[in-house]
Design a protein around this motif. Structure first.
Motif, mmCIF file in Angstrom:
data_model
loop_
_atom_site.group_PDB
_atom_site.id
_atom_site.type_symbol
_atom_site.label_atom_id
_atom_site.label_comp_id
_atom_site.label_asym_id
_atom_site.label_seq_id
_atom_site.Cartn_x
_atom_site.Cartn_y
_atom_site.Cartn_z
ATOM 1 N N GLY A 1 0.809 -1.207 0.000
ATOM 2 C CA GLY A 1 0.000 0.000 0.000
ATOM 3 C C GLY A 1 0.838 1.250 0.000
ATOM 4 N N VAL A 2 2.146 1.136 -0.031
ATOM 5 C CA VAL A 2 3.046 2.288 -0.107
ATOM 6 C C VAL A 2 3.394 2.499 -1.575
ATOM 7 N N TYR B 1 15.255 5.889 2.382
ATOM 8 C CA TYR B 1 16.519 5.170 2.302
ATOM 9 C C TYR B 1 17.105 5.331 0.903
ATOM 10 N N GLN B 2 18.426 5.301 0.850
ATOM 11 C CA GLN B 2 19.140 5.258 -0.430
ATOM 12 C C GLN B 2 19.818 3.898 -0.545
ATOM 13 N N GLN B 3 19.603 3.205 -1.659
ATOM 14 C CA GLN B 3 20.248 1.912 -1.857
ATOM 15 C C GLN B 3 21.069 1.958 -3.137
ATOM 16 N N ALA B 4 22.385 2.020 -2.982
ATOM 17 C CA ALA B 4 23.281 1.961 -4.134
ATOM 18 C C ALA B 4 23.379 0.514 -4.608
ATOM 19 N N LEU B 5 23.785 0.328 -5.831
ATOM 20 C CA LEU B 5 23.860 -1.001 -6.426
ATOM 21 C C LEU B 5 24.766 -1.914 -5.614
ATOM 22 N N CYS C 1 11.101 4.460 0.119
ATOM 23 C CA CYS C 1 10.453 5.002 1.297
ATOM 24 C C CYS C 1 9.748 3.852 2.010
ATOM 25 N N ALA C 2 9.628 4.002 3.301
ATOM 26 C CA ALA C 2 8.980 2.986 4.123
ATOM 27 C C ALA C 2 8.034 3.681 5.084
ATOM 28 N N SER C 3 6.825 3.175 5.206
ATOM 29 C CA SER C 3 5.902 3.789 6.150
ATOM 30 C C SER C 3 5.710 2.880 7.355
ATOM 31 N N SER C 4 5.414 3.511 8.476
ATOM 32 C CA SER C 4 5.259 2.794 9.739
ATOM 33 C C SER C 4 3.991 3.270 10.423
ATOM 34 N N PRO C 5 3.357 2.376 11.184
ATOM 35 C CA PRO C 5 2.083 2.718 11.816
ATOM 36 C C PRO C 5 2.229 3.462 13.129
ATOM 37 N N GLY C 6 2.857 4.622 13.116
ATOM 38 C CA GLY C 6 2.925 5.441 14.307
ATOM 39 C C GLY C 6 4.098 5.102 15.201
ATOM 40 N N GLY C 7 4.401 5.997 16.109
ATOM 41 C CA GLY C 7 5.475 5.769 17.059
ATOM 42 C C GLY C 7 6.799 6.309 16.603
ATOM 43 N N GLY C 8 6.860 6.901 15.403
ATOM 44 C CA GLY C 8 8.115 7.466 14.952
ATOM 45 C C GLY C 8 9.183 6.400 14.871
ATOM 46 N N LEU C 9 10.357 6.673 15.405
ATOM 47 C CA LEU C 9 11.448 5.721 15.338
ATOM 48 C C LEU C 9 11.233 4.550 16.296
#
Lengths: 110, 115
Positions: B3-4, B35-39, B91-99
């Motif tokens: 869903g992201v 996030y950045q993901q290099a090869l 990008c990654a989403s999380s259900p609340g709580g920040g870090l």
């Protein structure tokens, strides 16, 4: 030294083989541990969390050794569909971000 | 599917240009991490947004900046592009709580090529 290190790979194994991946982390305050799977040119997906007591999910078993700062993933009876890169992920205390290892690529061959 | 969603899927830019990448988080998630993901490498944490504020930053220069909107979607902006900025941006989403949350769901990523 990198925060999270993994076996360099790649691992090429026949179908049905058992394969083990190793991961070490440098931050002794780390609290949460995970294995993610990433298929070629796709996003990472959570495979399993790793608990101190060890945990198993079907053919996959994860172990954590806090004293040695070591995490492992064992895959039994490898399937062709297990071919992917396996990422070890560690998270420190509250308020700290996830740290990914470089990944270990697995190819399961027919 | 998580869903992201992310846009665009691919992008080609030249050195010195600026780029904006977009991410829509999963419904109900108020936290987005970039996030950045290099090869050939694992994803590297850039920063996180929680309730529209930056809530943690990795080892990236200030030319990497972001925003989060009231609907929790997010943008990553990179100024003065360099060749080494070529990577998959996740990008990654999380259900609340920040870090302070162990659950994150990744989008499919934007592949940026800098020529």
């Amino acid at each position: 030294r990198k925060e999270v290190e993994q076996d360099p790979g790649p691992f090429n194994v026949p179908e049905g083989a058992t394969v083990a991946f190793n991961c070490t982390y440098s931050n002794s305050a780390s609290q949460s541990f995970f294995w993610y799977r990433q298929d070629c040119r796709k996003e990472p997906k959570l495979l399993m969390s790793v608990y101190s007591s060890g945990n198993e999910d079907g053919r996959f078993t994860a172990q954590l050794n806090r004293a040695s700062q070591y995490i492992s993933l064992l895959i039994r009876d490898s399937k062709l569909s297990d071919s992917a890169t396996y990422l070890c992920v560690v998270r420190g205390n509250y308020g700290q971000n996830f740290v990914f290892g470089p990944g270990t690529r697995l190819s399961v061959l027919p | 599917e998580t869903g992201v969603t992310q846009s665009p899927t691919h992008l080609i830019k030249t050195r010195g240009q600026q780029v904006t990448l977009r991410c829509s988080s999963q419904s109900g998630h108020n936290t987005v991490s970039w996030y950045q993901q290099a090869l050939g490498q694992g994803p590297q944490f850039i920063f996180q947004y929680y309730r529209e504020e930056e809530n943690g930053r990795g080892n990236f220069p200030p030319r990497f900046s972001g925003l989060q909107f009231p609907n929790y979607s997010s943008e990553l902006n990179v100024n003065a592009l360099e060749l080494d900025d070529s990577a998959l941006y996740l990008c990654a989403s999380s259900p609340g709580g920040g870090l302070n949350t162990d659950t994150q769901y990744f989008g499919p990523g934007t592949r940026l090529t800098v020529l």
